[in-house]
Write an enzyme that holds these catalytic residues in place. Structure first.
Site, PDB file in Angstrom:
ATOM      1  CB  CYS A 173      -0.490   2.010   5.746  1.00  0.00           C
ATOM      2  SG  CYS A 173      -1.190   0.487   5.096  1.00  0.00           S
ATOM      3  CB  CYS A 216      -9.452  -3.251 -11.887  1.00  0.00           C
ATOM      4  SG  CYS A 216      -9.039  -2.024 -13.129  1.00  0.00           S
ATOM      5  CB  CYS A 251      -0.889  -0.029   1.237  1.00  0.00           C
ATOM      6  SG  CYS A 251      -1.867   1.471   1.456  1.00  0.00           S
ATOM      7  CB  CYS A 267      -4.209   3.055   5.754  1.00  0.00           C
ATOM      8  SG  CYS A 267      -4.034   2.970   3.953  1.00  0.00           S
ATOM      9  CB  CYS A 293      -5.255  -0.321   2.155  1.00  0.00           C
ATOM     10  SG  CYS A 293      -4.165  -0.841   3.498  1.00  0.00           S
TER      11      CYS A 293
END
Ligand code: FE
Length: 152
Positions: A68, A137, A65, A117, A114
Site C-alpha cells: 500500500c 525481522c 509497504c 493494509c 502493515c
C-alpha cells in the site's frame, strides 16, 4: 520509542489506530503483487534468508509497504542482525505497524503487519540493540525502499 513492553501491550490489548486503511479483495492483491510478494504478504510466507533484496543493503531512504506504499521504516533504524533478513530497531511512526500473537510452528512469536493494509511483514523479537531492544525481522518482499534524493 517503542520497547518490548509496548509490543506486548499492542498484541494483547489492541493496536494503535492507523492513519488510513487500504482494503482489497484477494483477487485484487493477486493482480497487484508479484507472486513472491503475494506469497509473503497475503499468505504469511517467508522468503529465503540472505538471498533477498535488502538484507545487506544500507543505502539511505524510507522503506514503504510493498502493498500500500505506507512508510514503515527509516534506513537510519536498519542494522546488521546476522539473521539473513532486513532488520530494524524501530518503526518510522508508532501507528505504522500492527502486532499479533503468532503461535504457528510450535513457538510463540509476535507477527508484524502493515497497519494500513494488513500485509504480513515478518516478526519482532526482544533481542535487538539498545536503546529499544527490538529487532523487527522483515521480509524484503514486503518492502520497497524509496531512495533519498542526492544533492546535485
Ligand atoms: Fe501496507
Amino acid at each position: 520509542m517503542l520497547r518490548w513492553i509496548d509490543v506486548l501491550k499492542f498484541a494483547r490489548y489492541g493496536n494503535p489506530e492507523p492513519e488510513r486503511r487500504v482494503e482489497k479483495s484477494e483477487e485484487a492483491w493477486m493482480q497487484q503483487l508479484t507472486p513472491a510478494q503475494y506469497q509473503v504478504m497475503r499468505q504469511k510466507g517467508t522468503e529465503s534468508p540472505y538471498r533477498n533484496a535488502y538484507c545487506r543493503s544500507y543505502d539511505p531512504g524510507v522503506y514503504v509497504c510493498a502493498g500500500c506504499g505506507s512508510p514503515l521504516f527509516n534506513s537510519t533504524e536498519k542494522y546488521h542482525a546476522i539473521s539473513g533478513w532486513p532488520s530494524f530497531t524501530q518503526p518510522i511512526i508508532k501507528a505504522a505497524i500492527k502486532y499479533l500473537y503468532d503461535d504457528s510452528h510450535g513457538m510463540r512469536r509476535i507477527e508484524v503487519q502493515c497497519n494500513v493494509c494488513d500485509g504480513h511483514l515478518g516478526h519482532v523479537f526482544p533481542d535487538g540493540p539498545e536503546p529499544s531492544g527490538l529487532r523487527y525481522c522483515i521480509n524484503s518482499e514486503s518492502l520497497k525502499r524509496i531512495d533519498e534524493k542526492k544533492d546535485e
